[in-house]
Design a protein around this motif. Structure first.
Motif, mmCIF file in Angstrom:
data_model
loop_
_atom_site.group_PDB
_atom_site.id
_atom_site.type_symbol
_atom_site.label_atom_id
_atom_site.label_comp_id
_atom_site.label_asym_id
_atom_site.label_seq_id
_atom_site.Cartn_x
_atom_site.Cartn_y
_atom_site.Cartn_z
ATOM 1 N N UNK A 22 0.836 -1.205 0.000
ATOM 2 C CA UNK A 22 0.000 0.000 0.000
ATOM 3 C C UNK A 22 0.870 1.253 0.000
ATOM 4 N N UNK A 23 1.990 1.222 0.751
ATOM 5 C CA UNK A 23 2.894 2.368 0.787
ATOM 6 C C UNK A 23 3.486 2.643 -0.587
ATOM 7 N N UNK A 24 3.789 1.542 -1.331
ATOM 8 C CA UNK A 24 4.370 1.709 -2.657
ATOM 9 C C UNK A 24 3.368 2.332 -3.621
ATOM 10 N N UNK A 25 2.074 2.131 -3.377
ATOM 11 C CA UNK A 25 1.040 2.692 -4.251
ATOM 12 C C UNK A 25 0.745 4.150 -3.934
ATOM 13 N N UNK A 26 1.070 4.592 -2.728
ATOM 14 C CA UNK A 26 0.821 5.991 -2.344
ATOM 15 C C UNK A 26 1.917 6.869 -2.907
ATOM 16 N N UNK A 27 1.602 8.038 -3.485
ATOM 17 C CA UNK A 27 0.271 8.647 -3.612
ATOM 18 C C UNK A 27 -0.352 8.374 -4.985
ATOM 19 N N UNK A 28 -1.650 8.180 -5.001
ATOM 20 C CA UNK A 28 -2.374 7.949 -6.245
ATOM 21 C C UNK A 28 -2.929 9.242 -6.827
ATOM 22 N N UNK A 29 -2.886 10.328 -6.028
ATOM 23 C CA UNK A 29 -3.418 11.616 -6.472
ATOM 24 C C UNK A 29 -2.626 12.734 -5.788
ATOM 25 N N UNK A 30 -2.845 14.005 -6.150
ATOM 26 C CA UNK A 30 -2.095 15.110 -5.537
ATOM 27 C C UNK A 30 -2.226 15.139 -4.012
ATOM 28 N N UNK A 31 -1.150 15.564 -3.376
ATOM 29 C CA UNK A 31 -1.086 15.639 -1.912
ATOM 30 C C UNK A 31 -1.140 17.109 -1.491
ATOM 31 N N UNK A 32 -2.016 17.405 -0.562
ATOM 32 C CA UNK A 32 -2.197 18.785 -0.098
ATOM 33 C C UNK A 32 -1.464 19.019 1.219
ATOM 34 N N UNK A 33 -0.726 20.133 1.276
ATOM 35 C CA UNK A 33 -0.117 20.585 2.530
ATOM 36 C C UNK A 33 -0.816 21.876 2.934
ATOM 37 N N UNK A 34 -1.533 21.841 4.039
ATOM 38 C CA UNK A 34 -2.178 23.047 4.555
ATOM 39 C C UNK A 34 -1.157 23.828 5.373
ATOM 40 N N UNK A 35 -1.079 25.112 5.097
ATOM 41 C CA UNK A 35 -0.171 25.999 5.813
ATOM 42 C C UNK A 35 -1.004 27.062 6.510
ATOM 43 N N UNK A 36 -0.846 27.210 7.812
ATOM 44 C CA UNK A 36 -1.678 28.161 8.557
ATOM 45 C C UNK A 36 -1.060 29.553 8.630
ATOM 46 N N UNK A 85 -7.335 10.514 4.837
ATOM 47 C CA UNK A 85 -7.119 9.530 3.772
ATOM 48 C C UNK A 85 -5.670 9.472 3.295
ATOM 49 N N UNK A 86 -4.790 10.263 3.945
ATOM 50 C CA UNK A 86 -3.385 10.251 3.552
ATOM 51 C C UNK A 86 -3.018 11.286 2.519
ATOM 52 N N UNK A 87 -3.957 12.187 2.208
ATOM 53 C CA UNK A 87 -3.689 13.185 1.172
ATOM 54 C C UNK A 87 -3.778 14.627 1.680
ATOM 55 N N UNK A 88 -3.854 14.785 2.989
ATOM 56 C CA UNK A 88 -3.793 16.114 3.594
ATOM 57 C C UNK A 88 -2.803 16.086 4.744
ATOM 58 N N UNK A 89 -1.846 17.022 4.697
ATOM 59 C CA UNK A 89 -0.868 17.183 5.771
ATOM 60 C C UNK A 89 -0.880 18.650 6.192
ATOM 61 N N UNK A 90 -0.264 18.917 7.313
ATOM 62 C CA UNK A 90 -0.229 20.263 7.877
ATOM 63 C C UNK A 90 1.208 20.644 8.166
#
Length: 322
Positions: A22-36, A85-90
Motif C-alpha cells: 500500500x505504501x508503494x502505491x501511495x500517492x495515487x493523487x495530488x497531496x495537499x499541505x495546509x499551511x496556517x 485519507x493520507x492526502x492532507x498534511x499540515x
C-alpha cells in the motif's frame, strides 16, 4: 482455536507485505499541505520549496494551500477536520498546535489527539527588531527606551507565539509592552518599514535581513538560549533575563487516523529532501535551522510545550487577539 508459530509468522508477514504494498502505491493523487500562515512569509517559502522537491521525487503533485487567520487556528483546524485519507498534511509550528484551544472557540480540538506528528524539520528563535530611527542599539537600551514611553511600547507580531513572548518579557523586565497583532511576518515587517510600529518580534527572514543590511531595521536581541547565527550580532535576551527562551519548532502533522503507509512514505520522501546537500543553507536563508525529528520526538515536544504554556499562563495573563 490456537494458532501455531508458523501460522502466526505467515499472517504477520502477510500484514507487513500488505502495508508495504500500500505504501508503494501511495500517492495515487495530488497531496495537499495546509499551511496556517499567509503567503509571502518565510514559512510559506519553506513549505512551497519542500513541496516542489517532494513532487519531483514522488512523481505526483504536492501543493500548498494557505489557510491563515484566527491567530493560526484556522489552518490547523482545517487540517484536523480533513478526511484522514493520507492526502492532507499540515505544516506549522508545535506551539501553534498547542495554542489552538486558547485562541479558538473549537473546544473539541486536543493538541495531543486531534492531529498526529509526522516529522519535524527544524527550529528557530525569534529576533527582537526595531526601526532604524529608534535610539536603540542593544537590549538594555531597548528596555530603557521602552520604559520612557508614557502609554507603553507597541510590539508587533504575528500570532499567539509572539503575544506570549511579549507578555512574558513585559512581566520579567517590569516594563509596559502592548502587543499589536498582524497576520504573519510579511505584514508586520511592512508596518515596521512604514513606521506604523517601532518594534516587533519575528522569526528571521530574508526580507528582514535585507532591510537590516539596507539600514532600515536593526536587530536588538534573540530569544534563543545562546547567540544564534540566524540572528547574528546580538545577545540573547536570556543573558539579561535568565530563563527567557522562546524557540519555535516547525514540522508536519496530519489528521488523526491517517493511514500508516501514507505517513511512512511521506516521511521517507521528506527525509530524502532534507538530506539534500544544499538544504541546510537554503533553510538557514529562510531563517530556519535544519533539525529533522522523528514523529515520537515531535510528540514529546508537543506535550512539553503544552505544559510550559499552561504554567506560563498561570502567572502571565494573556488576552489572545487575532
Amino acid at each position: 482455536m490456537l494458532l501455531n508459530r508458523r501460522s502466526i509468522l505467515v499472517a504477520t508477514m502477510g500484514v507487513a507485505c500488505s502495508a508495504i504494498a500500500r505504501a508503494e502505491l501511495w500517492p495515487r493523487k495530488p497531496v495537499r499541505i495546509i499551511l496556517n500562515f499567509p503567503a509571502g512569509g518565510p514559512g510559506d517559502a519553506i513549505a512551497r520549496y519542500l513541496a516542489q522537491r517532494m513532487s519531483a521525487i514522488l512523481g505526483q503533485q504536492v501543493f500548498v494551500e494557505n489557510r491563515s487567520g484566527g491567530a493560526g487556528a484556522v489552518g490547523i483546524l482545517a487540517a484536523s477536520n480533513a478526511q484522514a485519507d493520507g492526502y492532507t498534511f499540515l505544516y506549522t509550528t508545535v506551539t501553534g498546535v498547542v495554542q489552538v484551544p486558547l485562541v479558538s472557540k473549537d473546544q473539541n480540538f486536543d493538541p495531543l489527539r486531534s492531529v498526529v506528528p509526522v516529522m519535524g524539520i527544524g527550529s528557530t528563535p525569534m529576533g527582537l527588531f526595531v526601526h532604524a530611527s529608534t535610539p536603540v542599539a542593544d537590549f538594555p537600551g531597548f528596555i530603557e527606551w521602552a520604559r520612557k514611553q508614557p502609554a507603553g511600547l507597541d510590539i508587533g507580531g504575528g500570532g499567539p507565539i509572539v503575544e506570549i513572548a511579549t507578555a512574558v518579557l513585559a512581566r520579567s523586565a517590569n516594563v509596559r509592552l502592548v502587543y499589536v497583532p498582524f497576520r504573519g511576518t510579511a505584514p508586520v515587517v511592512q508596518a515596521a518599514l512604514a513606521g506604523d510600529i517601532k518594534a516587533f518580534f519575528s522569526t528571521p527572514s530574508p526580507v528582514i535581513t535585507e532591510n537590516i543590511r539596507a539600514g532600515k531595521l536593526r536587530a536588538i536581541a534573540v530569544t534563543s538560549a545562546s547567540s544564534s547565527s540566524l540572528v547574528p550580532g546580538v545577545d540573547p535576551i536570556a543573558k539579561f533575563i535568565p530563563g527567557y527562551v522562546q524557540d519555535i519548532n516547525f514540522g508536519f502533522f496530519a489528521p488523526a487516523g491517517i493511514p500508516a503507509e501514507a505517513v511512512v512514505k511521506f516521511s521517507e520522501t521528506l527525509a530524502k529532501v532534507l538530506a539534500e546537500p544544499e538544504m541546510k543553507e537554503r533553510l538557514s536563508g529562510f531563517g530556519l535551522g535544519l533539525q529533522p525529528l522523528a514523529a515520537s520526538e515531535m510528540a514529546r515536544i508537543t506535550a512539553r510545550d503544552a505544559e510550559t504554556i499552561r504554567k506560563t499562563l498561570e502567572t502571565t495573563p494573556v488576552k489572545f487577539g487575532e
